[in-house]
Write a protein that holds these residues in place. Sequence first.
Motif, mmCIF file in Angstrom:
data_model
loop_
_atom_site.group_PDB
_atom_site.id
_atom_site.type_symbol
_atom_site.label_atom_id
_atom_site.label_comp_id
_atom_site.label_asym_id
_atom_site.label_seq_id
_atom_site.Cartn_x
_atom_site.Cartn_y
_atom_site.Cartn_z
ATOM 1 N N ALA A 129 0.852 -1.190 0.000
ATOM 2 C CA ALA A 129 0.000 0.000 0.000
ATOM 3 C C ALA A 129 0.885 1.236 0.000
ATOM 4 C CB ALA A 129 -0.908 -0.007 1.227
ATOM 5 N N GLY A 130 0.467 2.233 -0.736
ATOM 6 C CA GLY A 130 1.227 3.473 -0.837
ATOM 7 C C GLY A 130 2.145 3.529 -2.047
ATOM 8 N N THR A 131 2.364 2.380 -2.689
ATOM 9 C CA THR A 131 3.180 2.353 -3.896
ATOM 10 C C THR A 131 2.451 3.118 -4.991
ATOM 11 O OG1 THR A 131 4.037 0.178 -3.284
ATOM 12 C CG2 THR A 131 4.320 0.854 -5.579
ATOM 13 N N ALA A 132 3.160 3.972 -5.678
ATOM 14 C CA ALA A 132 2.545 4.801 -6.725
ATOM 15 C C ALA A 132 3.084 4.415 -8.097
ATOM 16 C CB ALA A 132 2.819 6.268 -6.454
ATOM 17 N N PHE A 133 2.259 4.634 -9.104
ATOM 18 C CA PHE A 133 2.687 4.449 -10.489
ATOM 19 C C PHE A 133 1.929 5.439 -11.355
ATOM 20 C CE2 PHE A 133 -0.915 1.614 -10.014
ATOM 21 C CZ PHE A 133 -1.608 1.716 -11.214
ATOM 22 N N GLU A 134 2.471 5.680 -12.533
ATOM 23 C CA GLU A 134 1.837 6.607 -13.460
ATOM 24 C C GLU A 134 1.330 5.855 -14.683
ATOM 25 O OE1 GLU A 134 3.845 10.252 -14.303
ATOM 26 O OE2 GLU A 134 4.605 10.424 -12.258
ATOM 27 N N TYR A 135 0.250 6.396 -15.240
ATOM 28 C CA TYR A 135 -0.309 5.835 -16.470
ATOM 29 C C TYR A 135 -0.975 6.961 -17.240
ATOM 30 C CZ TYR A 135 -4.933 6.061 -14.267
ATOM 31 O OH TYR A 135 -6.088 6.483 -13.678
ATOM 32 N N SER A 136 -1.216 6.712 -18.509
ATOM 33 C CA SER A 136 -1.896 7.730 -19.316
ATOM 34 C C SER A 136 -3.283 7.222 -19.706
ATOM 35 C CB SER A 136 -1.085 8.053 -20.572
ATOM 36 O OG SER A 136 -1.087 6.963 -21.453
ATOM 37 N N THR A 137 -4.170 8.131 -19.991
ATOM 38 C CA THR A 137 -5.539 7.747 -20.364
ATOM 39 C C THR A 137 -5.550 6.952 -21.666
ATOM 40 O OG1 THR A 137 -5.855 9.906 -21.408
ATOM 41 C CG2 THR A 137 -6.649 9.651 -19.146
ATOM 42 N N SER A 138 -4.529 7.105 -22.482
ATOM 43 C CA SER A 138 -4.472 6.340 -23.738
ATOM 44 C C SER A 138 -4.227 4.855 -23.479
ATOM 45 C CB SER A 138 -3.379 6.895 -24.657
ATOM 46 O OG SER A 138 -2.111 6.714 -24.071
ATOM 47 N N GLU A 139 -3.783 4.505 -22.263
ATOM 48 C CA GLU A 139 -3.538 3.107 -21.915
ATOM 49 C C GLU A 139 -4.795 2.403 -21.413
ATOM 50 O OE1 GLU A 139 0.918 2.676 -20.340
ATOM 51 O OE2 GLU A 139 -0.229 4.192 -19.229
ATOM 52 N N ILE A 140 -5.852 3.145 -21.131
ATOM 53 C CA ILE A 140 -7.101 2.546 -20.651
ATOM 54 C C ILE A 140 -7.680 1.671 -21.749
ATOM 55 C CG2 ILE A 140 -9.458 2.997 -19.852
ATOM 56 C CD1 ILE A 140 -8.378 5.608 -18.624
ATOM 57 N N GLN A 141 -7.993 0.421 -21.389
ATOM 58 C CA GLN A 141 -8.458 -0.544 -22.388
ATOM 59 C C GLN A 141 -9.977 -0.645 -22.480
ATOM 60 O OE1 GLN A 141 -6.287 -4.163 -21.565
ATOM 61 N NE2 GLN A 141 -4.341 -3.093 -21.658
ATOM 62 N N ASP A 142 -10.682 -0.393 -21.389
ATOM 63 C CA ASP A 142 -12.149 -0.388 -21.421
ATOM 64 C C ASP A 142 -12.637 0.728 -20.505
ATOM 65 O OD1 ASP A 142 -14.890 -0.811 -21.384
ATOM 66 O OD2 ASP A 142 -14.705 -2.995 -21.346
ATOM 67 N N LYS A 143 -12.892 1.868 -21.104
ATOM 68 C CA LYS A 143 -13.269 3.059 -20.349
ATOM 69 C C LYS A 143 -14.609 2.886 -19.630
ATOM 70 C CE LYS A 143 -12.715 7.922 -20.620
ATOM 71 N NZ LYS A 143 -11.862 8.889 -21.186
ATOM 72 N N ARG A 144 -15.485 2.047 -20.170
ATOM 73 C CA ARG A 144 -16.781 1.809 -19.517
ATOM 74 C C ARG A 144 -16.590 1.247 -18.120
ATOM 75 N NH1 ARG A 144 -19.328 -2.309 -23.299
ATOM 76 N NH2 ARG A 144 -17.158 -2.926 -23.177
ATOM 77 N N VAL A 145 -15.627 0.348 -17.976
ATOM 78 C CA VAL A 145 -15.369 -0.269 -16.675
ATOM 79 C C VAL A 145 -14.768 0.756 -15.716
ATOM 80 C CG1 VAL A 145 -14.056 -2.047 -15.449
ATOM 81 C CG2 VAL A 145 -15.106 -2.573 -17.657
ATOM 82 N N THR A 146 -13.772 1.505 -16.167
ATOM 83 C CA THR A 146 -13.142 2.499 -15.287
ATOM 84 C C THR A 146 -14.139 3.580 -14.877
ATOM 85 O OG1 THR A 146 -12.277 3.763 -17.167
ATOM 86 C CG2 THR A 146 -10.829 2.084 -16.215
#
Length: 93
Positions: free
Chosen positions: A42-59
């Motif tokens: 817990a507390g571990t952070a990571f970065e991602y971009s919205t272009s990496e989202i594979q199913d926006k409906r779920v998110t």
Amino acid sequence: MKATVQHRQSVFDLALLYFGTVDAAFLVAEKLGCSVTDLVNAGTAFEYSTSEIQDKRVTEYYEKNQITPATALEEDDREGIGSWAIEVDFIIS
């Protein structure tokens, strides 16, 4: 975007929450520098971009309903014969 691991979240929880599919577990593991089966602190952070989202409906569903999956077991959660090791937890003679 930045994401932070919450208590008891697994790589698969993070994949669903931030990328919308369990197929993204490998992507999450790569970002965290671990394997898909590792316990994540817990507390571990990571970065991602919205272009990496594979199913926006779920998110969007998780966000709209304020769902934060956290299904990981902790080391001490495992008990019983299913988690015992022969000649470690019990000896057969």
